[in-house]
Design a protein around this motif. Sequence first.
Motif, mmCIF file in Angstrom:
data_model
loop_
_atom_site.group_PDB
_atom_site.id
_atom_site.type_symbol
_atom_site.label_atom_id
_atom_site.label_comp_id
_atom_site.label_asym_id
_atom_site.label_seq_id
_atom_site.Cartn_x
_atom_site.Cartn_y
_atom_site.Cartn_z
ATOM 1 N N LEU A 21 0.836 -1.207 0.000
ATOM 2 C CA LEU A 21 0.000 0.000 0.000
ATOM 3 C C LEU A 21 0.870 1.254 0.000
ATOM 4 C CD1 LEU A 21 -2.836 -1.145 2.417
ATOM 5 C CD2 LEU A 21 -3.112 -0.484 0.017
ATOM 6 N N VAL A 22 1.919 1.257 0.821
ATOM 7 C CA VAL A 22 2.799 2.445 0.877
ATOM 8 C C VAL A 22 3.363 2.754 -0.507
ATOM 9 C CG1 VAL A 22 5.080 3.235 1.670
ATOM 10 C CG2 VAL A 22 3.426 2.334 3.323
ATOM 11 N N PHE A 23 3.863 1.734 -1.198
ATOM 12 C CA PHE A 23 4.489 2.004 -2.498
ATOM 13 C C PHE A 23 3.447 2.213 -3.594
ATOM 14 C CE2 PHE A 23 7.928 0.273 0.035
ATOM 15 C CZ PHE A 23 8.819 1.324 -0.113
ATOM 16 N N ASP A 24 2.278 1.638 -3.413
ATOM 17 C CA ASP A 24 1.179 1.910 -4.347
ATOM 18 C C ASP A 24 0.743 3.373 -4.232
ATOM 19 O OD1 ASP A 24 -0.947 0.785 -6.213
ATOM 20 O OD2 ASP A 24 -2.229 1.610 -4.636
ATOM 21 N N ILE A 25 0.702 3.868 -3.002
ATOM 22 C CA ILE A 25 0.308 5.263 -2.769
ATOM 23 C C ILE A 25 1.358 6.201 -3.373
ATOM 24 C CG2 ILE A 25 0.020 7.012 -0.948
ATOM 25 C CD1 ILE A 25 -1.187 4.524 0.735
ATOM 26 N N LEU A 26 2.620 5.886 -3.153
ATOM 27 C CA LEU A 26 3.686 6.714 -3.730
ATOM 28 C C LEU A 26 3.618 6.691 -5.258
ATOM 29 C CD1 LEU A 26 6.237 8.392 -3.672
ATOM 30 C CD2 LEU A 26 7.552 6.334 -3.137
ATOM 31 N N ARG A 27 3.454 5.503 -5.806
ATOM 32 C CA ARG A 27 3.375 5.369 -7.261
ATOM 33 C C ARG A 27 2.189 6.159 -7.824
ATOM 34 N NH1 ARG A 27 1.999 -0.497 -9.911
ATOM 35 N NH2 ARG A 27 2.415 -0.044 -12.107
ATOM 36 N N ARG A 28 1.039 6.009 -7.177
ATOM 37 C CA ARG A 28 -0.155 6.722 -7.639
ATOM 38 C C ARG A 28 0.032 8.235 -7.552
ATOM 39 N NH1 ARG A 28 -5.022 3.957 -7.960
ATOM 40 N NH2 ARG A 28 -4.930 1.744 -7.407
ATOM 41 N N TYR A 29 0.695 8.678 -6.500
ATOM 42 C CA TYR A 29 0.898 10.124 -6.358
ATOM 43 C C TYR A 29 1.815 10.645 -7.469
ATOM 44 C CZ TYR A 29 2.171 14.689 -4.698
ATOM 45 O OH TYR A 29 2.389 16.039 -4.646
ATOM 46 N N LEU A 30 2.834 9.880 -7.813
ATOM 47 C CA LEU A 30 3.721 10.280 -8.907
ATOM 48 C C LEU A 30 2.947 10.302 -10.234
ATOM 49 C CD1 LEU A 30 6.889 8.183 -7.918
ATOM 50 C CD2 LEU A 30 6.523 10.624 -7.544
ATOM 51 N N LEU A 31 2.098 9.305 -10.436
ATOM 52 C CA LEU A 31 1.272 9.257 -11.655
ATOM 53 C C LEU A 31 0.293 10.428 -11.690
ATOM 54 C CD1 LEU A 31 0.504 5.416 -11.650
ATOM 55 C CD2 LEU A 31 1.805 6.622 -13.425
ATOM 56 N N PHE A 32 -0.283 10.734 -10.545
ATOM 57 C CA PHE A 32 -1.227 11.844 -10.414
ATOM 58 C C PHE A 32 -0.564 13.149 -10.855
ATOM 59 C CE2 PHE A 32 -3.128 15.196 -7.603
ATOM 60 C CZ PHE A 32 -4.427 15.144 -8.084
ATOM 61 N N GLY A 33 0.708 13.301 -10.515
ATOM 62 C CA GLY A 33 1.451 14.496 -10.894
ATOM 63 C C GLY A 33 1.913 14.493 -12.342
ATOM 64 N N GLY A 34 1.579 13.448 -13.091
ATOM 65 C CA GLY A 34 1.885 13.419 -14.510
ATOM 66 C C GLY A 34 3.215 12.760 -14.857
ATOM 67 N N LEU A 35 3.877 12.144 -13.873
ATOM 68 C CA LEU A 35 5.138 11.453 -14.173
ATOM 69 C C LEU A 35 4.851 10.064 -14.740
ATOM 70 C CD1 LEU A 35 7.163 12.341 -10.959
ATOM 71 C CD2 LEU A 35 7.563 13.221 -13.268
ATOM 72 N N ALA A 36 5.771 9.594 -15.586
ATOM 73 C CA ALA A 36 5.709 8.207 -16.050
ATOM 74 C C ALA A 36 6.431 7.363 -15.007
ATOM 75 C CB ALA A 36 6.390 8.079 -17.401
ATOM 76 N N VAL A 37 5.798 6.296 -14.565
ATOM 77 C CA VAL A 37 6.409 5.448 -13.541
ATOM 78 C C VAL A 37 6.543 4.032 -14.096
ATOM 79 C CG1 VAL A 37 6.213 4.532 -11.197
ATOM 80 C CG2 VAL A 37 5.331 6.820 -11.699
ATOM 81 N N HIS A 38 7.737 3.506 -14.023
ATOM 82 C CA HIS A 38 7.949 2.116 -14.397
ATOM 83 C C HIS A 38 8.203 1.373 -13.091
ATOM 84 C CE1 HIS A 38 8.506 -1.008 -17.265
ATOM 85 N NE2 HIS A 38 9.738 -1.262 -16.895
#
Length: 441
Positions: A21-38
């Motif tokens: 959940l912690v890393f899902d939240i971080l990943r989602r927040y980065l995606l929310f800000g428009g970053l591409a996340v691999h």
Amino acid sequence: MYVCGPTVDNLPHIGHGRYNLVFDILRRYLLFGGLAVHYVSNITDVDDKIIKRAAEEGRTEPEVAGEYETRWWEAMDGLGVLRPDVSPHATAYIADMVALVADLIRRGVAYETSDGVYLDVSQVDGYGLLARQSLDSLRAGARVEENEEKRSPLDFAVWKMAKEGEPSWDAPWGAGRPGWHTECVVMSLDLLGDGFDLHGGGRDLAFPHHENERAQAVAEGRPFARHWVHNGWVEVEGTKMSKSLGNFTSLTDLLSRVDERAYRLLVLRAHYRSPIEVTPETVADAEKALERLDGMARRFGLPDLLERSERGYVVAGEGDAVGIDEDALASFRARMDDDMDTPGALAGVFELVTAAHSAADAGAENEVQRLARTAAVLAAALGLAVRGGAAEVDEAAAKLVAERDEARQAKDFARADALRDELVSLGWTVEDTPGGTAIRR
Ligand SMILES: [Zn+2]
């Protein structure tokens, strides 16, 4: 991002749920800000514990690993954790790991013993970085080494020689299997490249697992992760887990008993580096908070943004017809950008809920949609679905509701309770209102 994944030898526990959940939240927040996340997270499908379980149960290692990997994904899907972009299996990378060990030996950083190949940590610059200790102080605290062939108790196995009856792979220095620390360094560098952005895992992995991953990359002269993120413990009533105490024994158990969003909300309420307590009380409290979100969505007719999104996450500004509250968004971002202050960010969401209700009570209709909608968007940015959609009450449920109202009028409370239980088992939340029984999904 590379996040250390599970060893698939058992059902996922509550601690696994937290780090995902912690890393899902971080990943989602980065995606929310428009970053591409691999996002890469591995599956350890060969390990002592898998071998042990296979032997005990008379099954093969791939059978055991296959079963628990399936259960793992079921639980992660149940939690609403986005699947990794890539989830490499250790057994698919053995040849690369053999090549790494060979190179470490060639460089003189690793040495062979009768039970395996070890990395000589004294040759690694900055060993102790993640332990936040010097090599000397690590040495002083190390256990007395039983293996006399090891040069230092801190040296770790990059290759374990095969024991009778264990799965093994050929290597120039003897058949066996790679050490766990070798798995992650090989897979992360292969899939994300040198100097990738972020490496994560539970706090217990910082040392020695991540330290040792890093040590191998440093010994190879390759830039490794640029940022490390480690999340805190999960405490279960400060005592051992027990069914008789009403604790949740596994993630599967938790998910079968409560709204899956409650655990995410509980995780959001604590800073990711702090410990959290998962007890029936803290979970029930999180469910109450969820009800405030859902209640807002019901009152103002908001859709579930996550369910509606094909990708399963939301991006700031996307499809936002109503207009978002820019101040609230800015303060949400400031909090999240401050080392992922999720308690602050979540408090901001609930302030919006309160403000939306107040605006509605005051008849400020134009404010209401903006505030409520912003709350829902920001909750969704954290992966928290807001569900207001009153599900269609089917005929069978409507019949049970009518029967229950009759039972209550006849003061047959045992029957009314039984009917309530039946509705609950069908997935309904049951409430007693002045107008009779009210149900919702
Ligand atoms: Zn790892």
